[in-house]
Design a protein around this motif. Structure first.
Motif, PDB file in Angstrom:
ATOM      1  N   VAL B   4       0.828  -1.210   0.000  1.00 37.18           N
ATOM      2  CA  VAL B   4       0.000   0.000   0.000  1.00 37.18           C
ATOM      3  C   VAL B   4       0.863   1.262   0.000  1.00 37.18           C
ATOM      4  O   VAL B   4       0.409   2.332  -0.430  1.00 37.18           O
ATOM      5  N   ASP B   5       2.110   1.134   0.441  1.00 37.82           N
ATOM      6  CA  ASP B   5       2.995   2.299   0.492  1.00 37.82           C
ATOM      7  C   ASP B   5       3.333   2.835  -0.898  1.00 37.82           C
ATOM      8  O   ASP B   5       3.756   3.986  -1.035  1.00 37.82           O
ATOM      9  N   ALA B   6       3.173   2.012  -1.913  1.00 37.93           N
ATOM     10  CA  ALA B   6       3.457   2.466  -3.280  1.00 37.93           C
ATOM     11  C   ALA B   6       2.304   3.279  -3.868  1.00 37.93           C
ATOM     12  O   ALA B   6       2.446   3.883  -4.930  1.00 37.93           O
ATOM     13  N   LEU B   7       1.176   3.269  -3.181  1.00 40.26           N
ATOM     14  CA  LEU B   7       0.009   4.004  -3.680  1.00 40.26           C
ATOM     15  C   LEU B   7       0.047   5.450  -3.216  1.00 40.26           C
ATOM     16  O   LEU B   7       0.399   5.742  -2.065  1.00 40.26           O
ATOM     17  N   ASP B   8      -0.310   6.344  -4.103  1.00 42.11           N
ATOM     18  CA  ASP B   8      -0.346   7.775  -3.792  1.00 42.11           C
ATOM     19  C   ASP B   8      -1.807   8.221  -3.758  1.00 42.11           C
ATOM     20  O   ASP B   8      -2.420   8.434  -4.801  1.00 42.11           O
ATOM     21  N   PHE B   9      -2.336   8.315  -2.563  1.00 39.39           N
ATOM     22  CA  PHE B   9      -3.750   8.682  -2.394  1.00 39.39           C
ATOM     23  C   PHE B   9      -3.950  10.202  -2.362  1.00 39.39           C
ATOM     24  O   PHE B   9      -5.072  10.670  -2.228  1.00 39.39           O
ATOM     25  N   SER B  10      -2.855  10.931  -2.471  1.00 42.21           N
ATOM     26  CA  SER B  10      -2.940  12.378  -2.231  1.00 42.21           C
ATOM     27  C   SER B  10      -3.513  13.167  -3.405  1.00 42.21           C
ATOM     28  O   SER B  10      -3.999  14.274  -3.236  1.00 42.21           O
ATOM     29  N   LYS B  11      -3.449  12.591  -4.608  1.00 40.31           N
ATOM     30  CA  LYS B  11      -3.784  13.398  -5.786  1.00 40.31           C
ATOM     31  C   LYS B  11      -5.275  13.503  -6.046  1.00 40.31           C
ATOM     32  O   LYS B  11      -5.708  14.376  -6.790  1.00 40.31           O
ATOM     33  N   ALA B  12      -6.048  12.584  -5.499  1.00 43.22           N
ATOM     34  CA  ALA B  12      -7.484  12.589  -5.778  1.00 43.22           C
ATOM     35  C   ALA B  12      -8.269  12.446  -4.475  1.00 43.22           C
ATOM     36  O   ALA B  12      -9.148  11.592  -4.352  1.00 43.22           O
ATOM     37  N   GLY B  13      -7.917  13.283  -3.516  1.00 43.79           N
ATOM     38  CA  GLY B  13      -8.698  13.357  -2.287  1.00 43.79           C
ATOM     39  C   GLY B  13      -8.751  12.066  -1.497  1.00 43.79           C
ATOM     40  O   GLY B  13      -9.811  11.703  -0.971  1.00 43.79           O
ATOM     41  N   GLY B  14      -7.627  11.367  -1.408  1.00 42.73           N
ATOM     42  CA  GLY B  14      -7.588  10.141  -0.609  1.00 42.73           C
ATOM     43  C   GLY B  14      -7.915   8.884  -1.395  1.00 42.73           C
ATOM     44  O   GLY B  14      -8.084   7.812  -0.803  1.00 42.73           O
ATOM     45  N   HIS B  15      -7.977   9.013  -2.703  1.00 41.40           N
ATOM     46  CA  HIS B  15      -8.355   7.868  -3.534  1.00 41.40           C
ATOM     47  C   HIS B  15      -7.365   7.653  -4.666  1.00 41.40           C
ATOM     48  O   HIS B  15      -6.667   8.569  -5.086  1.00 41.40           O
ATOM     49  N   VAL B  16      -7.367   6.429  -5.170  1.00 42.96           N
ATOM     50  CA  VAL B  16      -6.710   6.134  -6.441  1.00 42.96           C
ATOM     51  C   VAL B  16      -7.778   5.631  -7.402  1.00 42.96           C
ATOM     52  O   VAL B  16      -8.799   5.079  -6.975  1.00 42.96           O
ATOM     53  N   ALA B  17      -7.551   5.849  -8.682  1.00 42.54           N
ATOM     54  CA  ALA B  17      -8.463   5.309  -9.691  1.00 42.54           C
ATOM     55  C   ALA B  17      -8.244   3.800  -9.794  1.00 42.54           C
ATOM     56  O   ALA B  17      -7.113   3.324  -9.699  1.00 42.54           O
ATOM     57  N   ALA B  18      -9.327   3.068  -9.969  1.00 40.50           N
ATOM     58  CA  ALA B  18      -9.251   1.608 -10.063  1.00 40.50           C
ATOM     59  C   ALA B  18     -10.023   1.162 -11.297  1.00 40.50           C
ATOM     60  O   ALA B  18     -11.226   1.414 -11.400  1.00 40.50           O
ATOM     61  N   ILE B  19      -9.311   0.536 -12.212  1.00 41.74           N
ATOM     62  CA  ILE B  19      -9.905   0.093 -13.461  1.00 41.74           C
ATOM     63  C   ILE B  19     -10.017  -1.420 -13.416  1.00 41.74           C
ATOM     64  O   ILE B  19      -9.013  -2.111 -13.250  1.00 41.74           O
ATOM     65  N   ALA B  20     -11.234  -1.919 -13.555  1.00 38.68           N
ATOM     66  CA  ALA B  20     -11.451  -3.364 -13.499  1.00 38.68           C
ATOM     67  C   ALA B  20     -11.583  -3.920 -14.912  1.00 38.68           C
ATOM     68  O   ALA B  20     -12.372  -3.429 -15.718  1.00 38.68           O
ATOM     69  N   LEU B  21     -10.790  -4.956 -15.191  1.00 41.51           N
ATOM     70  CA  LEU B  21     -10.834  -5.648 -16.480  1.00 41.51           C
ATOM     71  C   LEU B  21     -11.356  -7.054 -16.268  1.00 41.51           C
ATOM     72  O   LEU B  21     -11.059  -7.687 -15.253  1.00 41.51           O
ATOM     73  N   ASP B  22     -12.075  -7.560 -17.243  1.00 40.77           N
ATOM     74  CA  ASP B  22     -12.444  -8.973 -17.241  1.00 40.77           C
ATOM     75  C   ASP B  22     -11.167  -9.791 -17.452  1.00 40.77           C
ATOM     76  O   ASP B  22     -10.488  -9.625 -18.465  1.00 40.77           O
ATOM     77  N   ASP B  23     -10.845 -10.650 -16.495  1.00 41.43           N
ATOM     78  CA  ASP B  23      -9.574 -11.370 -16.584  1.00 41.43           C
ATOM     79  C   ASP B  23      -9.536 -12.313 -17.786  1.00 41.43           C
ATOM     80  O   ASP B  23      -8.468 -12.565 -18.339  1.00 41.43           O
ATOM     81  N   ALA B  24     -10.682 -12.804 -18.192  1.00 43.42           N
ATOM     82  CA  ALA B  24     -10.711 -13.759 -19.305  1.00 43.42           C
ATOM     83  C   ALA B  24     -10.535 -13.079 -20.658  1.00 43.42           C
ATOM     84  O   ALA B  24      -9.911 -13.629 -21.559  1.00 43.42           O
ATOM     85  N   THR B  25     -11.082 -11.873 -20.807  1.00 44.16           N
ATOM     86  CA  THR B  25     -11.098 -11.231 -22.125  1.00 44.16           C
ATOM     87  C   THR B  25     -10.281  -9.943 -22.188  1.00 44.16           C
ATOM     88  O   THR B  25      -9.997  -9.453 -23.285  1.00 44.16           O
ATOM     89  N   GLY B  26      -9.943  -9.374 -21.031  1.00 41.94           N
ATOM     90  CA  GLY B  26      -9.237  -8.093 -21.002  1.00 41.94           C
ATOM     91  C   GLY B  26     -10.145  -6.891 -21.194  1.00 41.94           C
ATOM     92  O   GLY B  26      -9.670  -5.750 -21.171  1.00 41.94           O
ATOM     93  N   GLU B  27     -11.430  -7.118 -21.386  1.00 42.62           N
ATOM     94  CA  GLU B  27     -12.364  -5.999 -21.576  1.00 42.62           C
ATOM     95  C   GLU B  27     -12.401  -5.099 -20.340  1.00 42.62           C
ATOM     96  O   GLU B  27     -12.415  -5.590 -19.206  1.00 42.62           O
ATOM     97  N   VAL B  28     -12.437  -3.781 -20.561  1.00 48.17           N
ATOM     98  CA  VAL B  28     -12.605  -2.858 -19.441  1.00 48.17           C
ATOM     99  C   VAL B  28     -14.054  -2.938 -18.974  1.00 48.17           C
ATOM    100  O   VAL B  28     -14.983  -2.682 -19.749  1.00 48.17           O
ATOM    101  N   LEU B  29     -14.237  -3.273 -17.710  1.00 56.85           N
ATOM    102  CA  LEU B  29     -15.591  -3.413 -17.166  1.00 56.85           C
ATOM    103  C   LEU B  29     -16.093  -2.128 -16.532  1.00 56.85           C
ATOM    104  O   LEU B  29     -17.243  -1.738 -16.726  1.00 56.85           O
ATOM    105  N   MET B  30     -15.235  -1.458 -15.763  1.00 54.92           N
ATOM    106  CA  MET B  30     -15.669  -0.279 -15.015  1.00 54.92           C
ATOM    107  C   MET B  30     -14.468   0.472 -14.481  1.00 54.92           C
ATOM    108  O   MET B  30     -13.357  -0.063 -14.436  1.00 54.92           O
TER     109      MET B  30
END
Lengths: 128, 128
Positions: B4-30
Motif C-alpha cells: 500500500v505504500d506504493a500508492l499515492d492517495f494524495s492526488k485525488a482526495g484520498g483515492h486512487v483510480a481503479a480500473i477493473a478488467l475482465d480477466d478472461a477477455t481483457g475488456e474494461v468493465l468499469m
C-alpha cells in the motif's frame, strides 16, 4: 446533443478519468485526466489531449517525446465520469519511463514485481 | 515494504483510480475509486472493494446485486495513483444497468451509440 454534454466533469474537480488502451491489443496503456477542452481537442484533432495535473495545463500527449496517441475509438461509461480511448500509440510506449504501459508492476505475494516491456530509454527521449 | 505504500492517495482526495478488467477477455468493465481501506480489503479478501463516491462509504462490489468481483491480479501504474484489477466478474455484468461493461457507449460521428451487451435486467436484480 453535443457529445461533451454526456460527460460529468463535476465529480473530480472539472475532470473525467481517461483510460487509454492499445487499439491493436486492448492492453491498458495509461490512465490520465481530461477536462472539457482536452476532450474537445481530442475529438477535433484525432490526437489525444489530457489535462496534466502535475503540469496544471492542457497536455498534448507526446508533445515532448513525439509519442503521440492517435484516437481510434472512444467510449463513455454509464455515469459519464470516465472515458476509454482506444489509440494507436506512436513510438510503442505510453509511459514516461519508456515502458509500453504505465501498469508495469504486478502485485505478487505482497510485493510489486516489474513485468514491464522497456521500449525506449527515457534519457534518449527526454534528455534527462 | 507494504504494497500500500506504493500508492499515492494524495492526488485525488484520498483515492486512487481503479480500473477493473475482465480477466478472461481483457475488456474494461468499469472505473471506480479505492481508498486505502478498500485496497487493503481487496487484497485481504480477494473480493474487490471500492470507495463509493456516491454512497460516500466503502463499497463491496456486488454487495447488493451479488455480482461480486474475484480478484485475479492487480497492477499499479508508474506514479502510484491508479491500479488495474483483473477480475472474474460474477453474474457476467459489472454495470448497474445490467450491461457487461459500463463503457457501452461509443462515439460515432458525434453521437453516443449504445453497443452494450445486456446481461441482466436491473429491475430483477435491484428491485427498482
Amino acid at each position: 446533443m453535443n457529445p461533451v454534454d454526456a460527460l460529468d466533469f463535476s465529480k473530480a474537480g472539472g475532470h473525467v478519468a481517461a483510460i487509454a488502451l492499445d487499439d491493436a491489443t486492448g492492453e491498458v496503456l495509461m490512465v490520465a485526466w481530461m477536462n472539457e477542452e482536452a476532450f474537445r481537442r481530442t475529438i477535433e484533432t484525432g490526437e489525444v489531449h489530457y489535462w496534466s495535473r502535475s503540469k496544471d495545463r492542457l497536455w498534448h500527449k507526446g508533445e515532448e517525446s513525439g509519442n503521440t496517441q492517435k484516437l481510434r475509438s472512444l467510449f463513455i461509461d454509464c455515469d459519464g465520469d470516465a472515458v476509454v480511448l482506444r489509440v494507436e500509440q506512436l513510438g510503442g510506449a505510453a509511459c514516461h519511463t519508456g515502458k509500453r504501459s504505465c501498469f508495469f508492476r504486478r502485485l505478487e505475494s505482497g510485493e510489486w514485481v516489474d513485468e514491464g516491456v522497456q521500449v525506449f530509454d527515457p534519457a534518449d527521449v527526454y534528455g534527462r
